[in-house]
Write a protein that holds these residues in place. Structure first.
Motif, PDB file in Angstrom:
ATOM      1  N   GLU A 174       0.853  -1.191   0.000  1.00 43.94           N
ATOM      2  CA  GLU A 174       0.000   0.000   0.000  1.00 43.94           C
ATOM      3  C   GLU A 174       0.886   1.237   0.000  1.00 43.94           C
ATOM      4  OE1 GLU A 174      -3.174  -0.120  -0.335  1.00 43.94           O
ATOM      5  OE2 GLU A 174      -3.519  -2.232   0.128  1.00 43.94           O
ATOM      6  N   TYR A 175       0.260   2.390  -0.288  1.00 45.73           N
ATOM      7  CA  TYR A 175       0.962   3.664  -0.178  1.00 45.73           C
ATOM      8  C   TYR A 175       1.097   4.017   1.295  1.00 45.73           C
ATOM      9  CZ  TYR A 175       1.621   8.712  -0.053  1.00 45.73           C
ATOM     10  OH  TYR A 175       2.090   9.971   0.224  1.00 45.73           O
ATOM     11  N   ILE A 176       2.305   4.310   1.735  1.00 43.38           N
ATOM     12  CA  ILE A 176       2.546   4.758   3.107  1.00 43.38           C
ATOM     13  C   ILE A 176       2.698   6.272   3.085  1.00 43.38           C
ATOM     14  CG2 ILE A 176       4.114   4.707   5.077  1.00 43.38           C
ATOM     15  CD1 ILE A 176       4.916   1.877   4.234  1.00 43.38           C
ATOM     16  N   HIS A 177       1.801   6.944   3.768  1.00 49.13           N
ATOM     17  CA  HIS A 177       1.886   8.401   3.843  1.00 49.13           C
ATOM     18  C   HIS A 177       2.914   8.825   4.885  1.00 49.13           C
ATOM     19  CE1 HIS A 177       0.478  12.423   3.032  1.00 49.13           C
ATOM     20  NE2 HIS A 177       0.465  12.648   4.338  1.00 49.13           N
ATOM     21  N   ASP A 178       2.926   8.117   6.007  1.00 47.54           N
ATOM     22  CA  ASP A 178       3.845   8.417   7.089  1.00 47.54           C
ATOM     23  C   ASP A 178       4.018   7.140   7.895  1.00 47.54           C
ATOM     24  OD1 ASP A 178       5.352   9.651   9.072  1.00 47.54           O
ATOM     25  OD2 ASP A 178       3.934  11.275   9.407  1.00 47.54           O
ATOM     26  N   GLY A 179       5.198   6.930   8.416  1.00 47.24           N
ATOM     27  CA  GLY A 179       5.431   5.736   9.207  1.00 47.24           C
ATOM     28  C   GLY A 179       6.551   5.937  10.200  1.00 47.24           C
TER      29      GLY A 179
END
Length: 167
Positions: free
Chosen positions: A28-33
């Motif tokens: 998936e697209y990770i916006h922030d982690g």
């Protein structure tokens, strides 16, 4: 080689200018982690889910847990110091800060949620754990601080309004 929208794992120890590619997570697209140890806590904004990923083997990371967030637009996730809870923000008007018990990764449970100035249209951005406090930035409300000694009962204990507009 690089992922379309997930996370890439690089070894920068030997040569920071030319790091060695180790692997990627591209589900998936990770916006922030954030990563602690061998675990990645990811805000997958477009699916509206918190993802928890075992990255101990960088060439084949494995999703070990997921949970939807209250407003289905997961911006960020931050784990408690003891590793038992994760806190998230959804980057939308009147969205919630949410707390999840992750002691059983196969049965993640939301234990609390709280809004800043409900009905005002304020948007939470990032939240970070600092000991027993959760520090959160907002587009309109500035910064809030919640006591998370008991994550199932987050209590706002401070705020600083840094927004120059009305509200």
């Amino acid at each position: 080689n690089s992922p379309a929208h997930g996370a890439i794992f690089l070894d920068v120890a030997a040569n920071a200018i030319n790091p060695v590619y180790l692997g990627e997570w591209d589900d998936e697209y990770i916006h922030d982690g954030m990563v602690r140890g061998d675990t990645l806590y990811a805000g997958c904004i477009y699916t509206g889910d918190l993802y928890i990923i075992d990255v101990s083997n960088k060439s084949t990371p494995v999703t070990i847990g997921t949970h939807p967030t209250p407003n289905s637009f997961t911006h960020n996730a931050w784990v408690s110091d003891d590793g038992d809870f994760v806190f998230t923000t959804d980057e939308q008007s009147d969205a919630y800060l949410a707390a999840y018990d992750i002691t059983d990764i196969n049965n993640i449970q939301e234990v609390d949620r709280i809004q800043s100035n409900p009905g005002s249209g304020t948007i939470p951005h990032n939240t970070h754990v600092d000991g027993n406090f959760l520090v959160t930035s907002y587009y309109r409300d500035g910064t809030t601080v919640h006591d998370i000694t008991y994550p199932n009962n987050m209590i706002q204990v401070a705020y600083y309004d840094s927004y120059s507009g009305s509200g």
